[in-house]
Design a protein around this motif. Structure first.
Motif, PDB file in Angstrom:
ATOM      1  N   LYS A 106     -18.749 -36.054   8.271  1.00 50.79           N
ATOM      2  CA  LYS A 106     -18.030 -37.189   8.214  1.00 50.79           C
ATOM      3  C   LYS A 106     -19.543 -38.775   7.651  1.00 50.79           C
ATOM      4  O   LYS A 106     -19.461 -39.238   8.322  1.00 50.79           O
ATOM      5  CB  LYS A 106     -18.841 -37.621   9.941  1.00 50.79           C
ATOM      6  N   THR A 107     -20.699 -37.992   7.259  1.00 47.59           N
ATOM      7  CA  THR A 107     -20.829 -38.887   6.149  1.00 47.59           C
ATOM      8  C   THR A 107     -20.661 -39.291   5.415  1.00 47.59           C
ATOM      9  O   THR A 107     -21.300 -39.468   4.145  1.00 47.59           O
ATOM     10  CB  THR A 107     -21.965 -38.626   6.223  1.00 47.59           C
ATOM     11  N   SER A 108     -19.681 -38.921   4.383  1.00 50.36           N
ATOM     12  CA  SER A 108     -18.963 -38.909   3.209  1.00 50.36           C
ATOM     13  C   SER A 108     -17.154 -39.188   3.427  1.00 50.36           C
ATOM     14  O   SER A 108     -16.699 -38.195   4.014  1.00 50.36           O
ATOM     15  CB  SER A 108     -19.543 -37.975   2.316  1.00 50.36           C
ATOM     16  N   MET A 109     -16.825 -39.788   2.755  1.00 52.40           N
ATOM     17  CA  MET A 109     -15.455 -40.085   2.508  1.00 52.40           C
ATOM     18  C   MET A 109     -14.876 -38.489   2.125  1.00 52.40           C
ATOM     19  O   MET A 109     -14.174 -38.384   1.848  1.00 52.40           O
ATOM     20  CB  MET A 109     -15.141 -41.113   1.727  1.00 52.40           C
ATOM     21  N   TYR A 110     -15.942 -38.404   0.980  1.00 52.27           N
ATOM     22  CA  TYR A 110     -15.696 -36.940  -0.227  1.00 52.27           C
ATOM     23  C   TYR A 110     -16.312 -35.735   0.439  1.00 52.27           C
ATOM     24  O   TYR A 110     -17.620 -35.932   0.053  1.00 52.27           O
ATOM     25  CB  TYR A 110     -15.547 -37.356  -1.065  1.00 52.27           C
ATOM     26  N   PRO A 111     -16.043 -35.318   1.922  1.00 53.23           N
ATOM     27  CA  PRO A 111     -16.820 -34.136   2.467  1.00 53.23           C
ATOM     28  C   PRO A 111     -17.248 -33.003   0.969  1.00 53.23           C
ATOM     29  O   PRO A 111     -16.737 -31.841   1.264  1.00 53.23           O
ATOM     30  CB  PRO A 111     -16.567 -33.265   3.507  1.00 53.23           C
ATOM     31  N   TYR A 112     -17.595 -32.927   0.459  1.00 51.73           N
ATOM     32  CA  TYR A 112     -16.871 -31.555  -0.758  1.00 51.73           C
ATOM     33  C   TYR A 112     -17.994 -30.586  -0.473  1.00 51.73           C
ATOM     34  O   TYR A 112     -17.046 -29.330  -0.826  1.00 51.73           O
ATOM     35  CB  TYR A 112     -17.703 -32.065  -2.097  1.00 51.73           C
ATOM     36  N   GLN A 113     -19.054 -30.727  -0.184  1.00 50.08           N
ATOM     37  CA  GLN A 113     -19.395 -28.852   0.079  1.00 50.08           C
ATOM     38  C   GLN A 113     -18.653 -28.591   1.714  1.00 50.08           C
ATOM     39  O   GLN A 113     -18.123 -27.425   1.642  1.00 50.08           O
ATOM     40  CB  GLN A 113     -20.688 -29.325   0.956  1.00 50.08           C
ATOM     41  N   PHE A 114     -17.594 -29.381   2.425  1.00 48.68           N
ATOM     42  CA  PHE A 114     -17.244 -28.635   3.369  1.00 48.68           C
ATOM     43  C   PHE A 114     -15.486 -27.988   3.046  1.00 48.68           C
ATOM     44  O   PHE A 114     -15.393 -26.624   2.772  1.00 48.68           O
ATOM     45  CB  PHE A 114     -16.183 -30.101   4.751  1.00 48.68           C
ATOM     46  N   TYR A 115     -15.057 -28.902   1.419  1.00 49.25           N
ATOM     47  CA  TYR A 115     -13.674 -28.423   0.742  1.00 49.25           C
ATOM     48  C   TYR A 115     -14.498 -27.002  -0.093  1.00 49.25           C
ATOM     49  O   TYR A 115     -13.676 -26.225   0.328  1.00 49.25           O
ATOM     50  CB  TYR A 115     -13.449 -29.322  -0.192  1.00 49.25           C
ATOM     51  N   ARG A 119     -27.697 -43.457   8.892  1.00 47.27           N
ATOM     52  CA  ARG A 119     -26.455 -43.101   9.726  1.00 47.27           C
ATOM     53  C   ARG A 119     -26.141 -41.338   8.585  1.00 47.27           C
ATOM     54  O   ARG A 119     -25.575 -40.497   9.859  1.00 47.27           O
ATOM     55  CB  ARG A 119     -24.816 -43.571   8.758  1.00 47.27           C
ATOM     56  N   LYS A 120     -26.654 -40.718   8.463  1.00 48.14           N
ATOM     57  CA  LYS A 120     -26.480 -39.856   7.844  1.00 48.14           C
ATOM     58  C   LYS A 120     -27.339 -38.896   8.765  1.00 48.14           C
ATOM     59  O   LYS A 120     -27.188 -37.616   8.888  1.00 48.14           O
ATOM     60  CB  LYS A 120     -27.288 -39.513   6.635  1.00 48.14           C
ATOM     61  N   ALA A 121     -28.405 -39.430   8.816  1.00 48.67           N
ATOM     62  CA  ALA A 121     -29.521 -39.052   9.739  1.00 48.67           C
ATOM     63  C   ALA A 121     -28.883 -38.561  11.333  1.00 48.67           C
ATOM     64  O   ALA A 121     -29.049 -37.148  12.316  1.00 48.67           O
ATOM     65  CB  ALA A 121     -31.588 -39.509   9.877  1.00 48.67           C
ATOM     66  N   PHE A 122     -27.701 -39.738  11.982  1.00 45.07           N
ATOM     67  CA  PHE A 122     -27.058 -39.319  12.688  1.00 45.07           C
ATOM     68  C   PHE A 122     -26.555 -38.220  12.954  1.00 45.07           C
ATOM     69  O   PHE A 122     -26.466 -37.535  13.834  1.00 45.07           O
ATOM     70  CB  PHE A 122     -26.329 -40.902  13.623  1.00 45.07           C
ATOM     71  N   TYR A 123     -25.284 -38.716  11.921  1.00 45.82           N
ATOM     72  CA  TYR A 123     -24.701 -37.325  11.946  1.00 45.82           C
ATOM     73  C   TYR A 123     -24.618 -36.000  11.197  1.00 45.82           C
ATOM     74  O   TYR A 123     -24.452 -34.899  11.336  1.00 45.82           O
ATOM     75  CB  TYR A 123     -23.049 -38.157  11.065  1.00 45.82           C
ATOM     76  N   GLN A 124     -25.924 -35.895  10.838  1.00 50.62           N
ATOM     77  CA  GLN A 124     -26.495 -34.946  11.020  1.00 50.62           C
ATOM     78  C   GLN A 124     -27.125 -34.331  10.977  1.00 50.62           C
ATOM     79  O   GLN A 124     -27.164 -32.932  11.137  1.00 50.62           O
ATOM     80  CB  GLN A 124     -27.163 -34.277   9.146  1.00 50.62           C
ATOM     81  N   LYS A 125     -28.383 -34.706  11.850  1.00 56.76           N
ATOM     82  CA  LYS A 125     -29.365 -34.290  12.685  1.00 56.76           C
ATOM     83  C   LYS A 125     -28.980 -34.406  14.516  1.00 56.76           C
ATOM     84  O   LYS A 125     -29.144 -33.390  14.624  1.00 56.76           O
ATOM     85  CB  LYS A 125     -30.331 -34.958  12.244  1.00 56.76           C
ATOM     86  N   LEU A 126     -29.035 -35.075  15.015  1.00 56.66           N
ATOM     87  CA  LEU A 126     -28.006 -35.538  15.741  1.00 56.66           C
ATOM     88  C   LEU A 126     -27.102 -35.041  16.390  1.00 56.66           C
ATOM     89  O   LEU A 126     -26.080 -34.034  17.131  1.00 56.66           O
ATOM     90  CB  LEU A 126     -28.130 -36.632  16.686  1.00 56.66           C
ATOM     91  N   LEU A 127     -26.012 -35.584  15.954  1.00 56.29           N
ATOM     92  CA  LEU A 127     -24.621 -34.867  16.185  1.00 56.29           C
ATOM     93  C   LEU A 127     -23.667 -33.422  14.974  1.00 56.29           C
ATOM     94  O   LEU A 127     -23.601 -32.760  16.030  1.00 56.29           O
ATOM     95  CB  LEU A 127     -23.318 -35.640  15.633  1.00 56.29           C
TER      96      LEU A 127
END
Length: 149
Positions: free
Chosen positions: A81-90, A68-76
C-alpha cells in the motif's frame, strides 16, 4: 513499446548531467515548474506533497513518506500500500516475471567477465530477495554494459 527513459540516448544524457543537477530532484522540479506547471498542482507520490517547492521534497521524503511507510508496513503489515507500483508483490507472485529476469541475468552476466569485481558485485545484488536490489540495481548494471560497450 520502449519507455523514452530507457533509450540509449536518454541514458547517456542522464549519466552525463552534473550530479548537483540530479541531487534531490532539483532538475526535475525546476523543469516541472517551468514547462509543466499544471502537473505541479498534483500530489507527488514520492513526497506526498505538491512538488512546487524544494523544501517539500526534503520534508516529504524525510517525514511524510517515512510515516506513511511505517504505518502501512509496521502497523498494518501491508507494504504494497506504500507505492503506486508494488513491484515486490508482482515479482513475488508471478513466476513468469521471475523467470524472465533470471534468464536475462544468466544470458548477460558474462558481459562483465573482464570486470570480475563488478561481476561479483552484480551477482551479489541479484541474489538478494529484495526486488529493488535484485533487479533495479543488478539488471541496471547489465543494461549499462550494453550501452557503453
Amino acid at each position: 513499446m520502449v519507455s523514452p527513459y530507457m533509450t540509449k540516448d536518454f541514458m547517456q544524457l542522464s549519466v552525463s548531467l552534473p550530479e548537483e543537477w540530479k541531487f534531490k530532484h532539483k532538475l526535475y522540479q525546476q523543469w516541472l515548474l517551468k514547462h509543466c506547471k499544471e502537473a505541479s498542482k498534483y500530489t507527488w507520490e514520492r513526497t506526498l506533497m505538491k512538488p512546487d517547492a524544494q523544501w517539500k521534497i526534503r520534508f516529504g521524503e524525510k517525514y511524510l513518506k517515512g510515516a506513511r511507510k511505517a504505518f502501512y508496513q509496521k502497523l498494518l503489515n501491508k507494504p504494497t500500500k506504500t507505492s503506486m507500483y508494488p513491484y515486490q508483490f508482482y515479482f513475488d507472485n508471478d513466476r513468469s516475471i521471475q523467470q524472465y529476469y533470471s534468464n536475462y541475468f544468466t544470458e548477460n552476466i558474462d558481459r562483465l567477465e573482464n570486470y570480475i569485481e563488478l561481476q561479483n558485485d552484480v551477482k551479489s545484488l541479484f541474489s538478494s530477495s529484495s526486488f529493488l536490489t535484485k533487479l533495479t540495481q543488478s539488471i541496471f548494471y547489465l543494461f549499462l554494459s550494453f550501452i557503453f560497450k
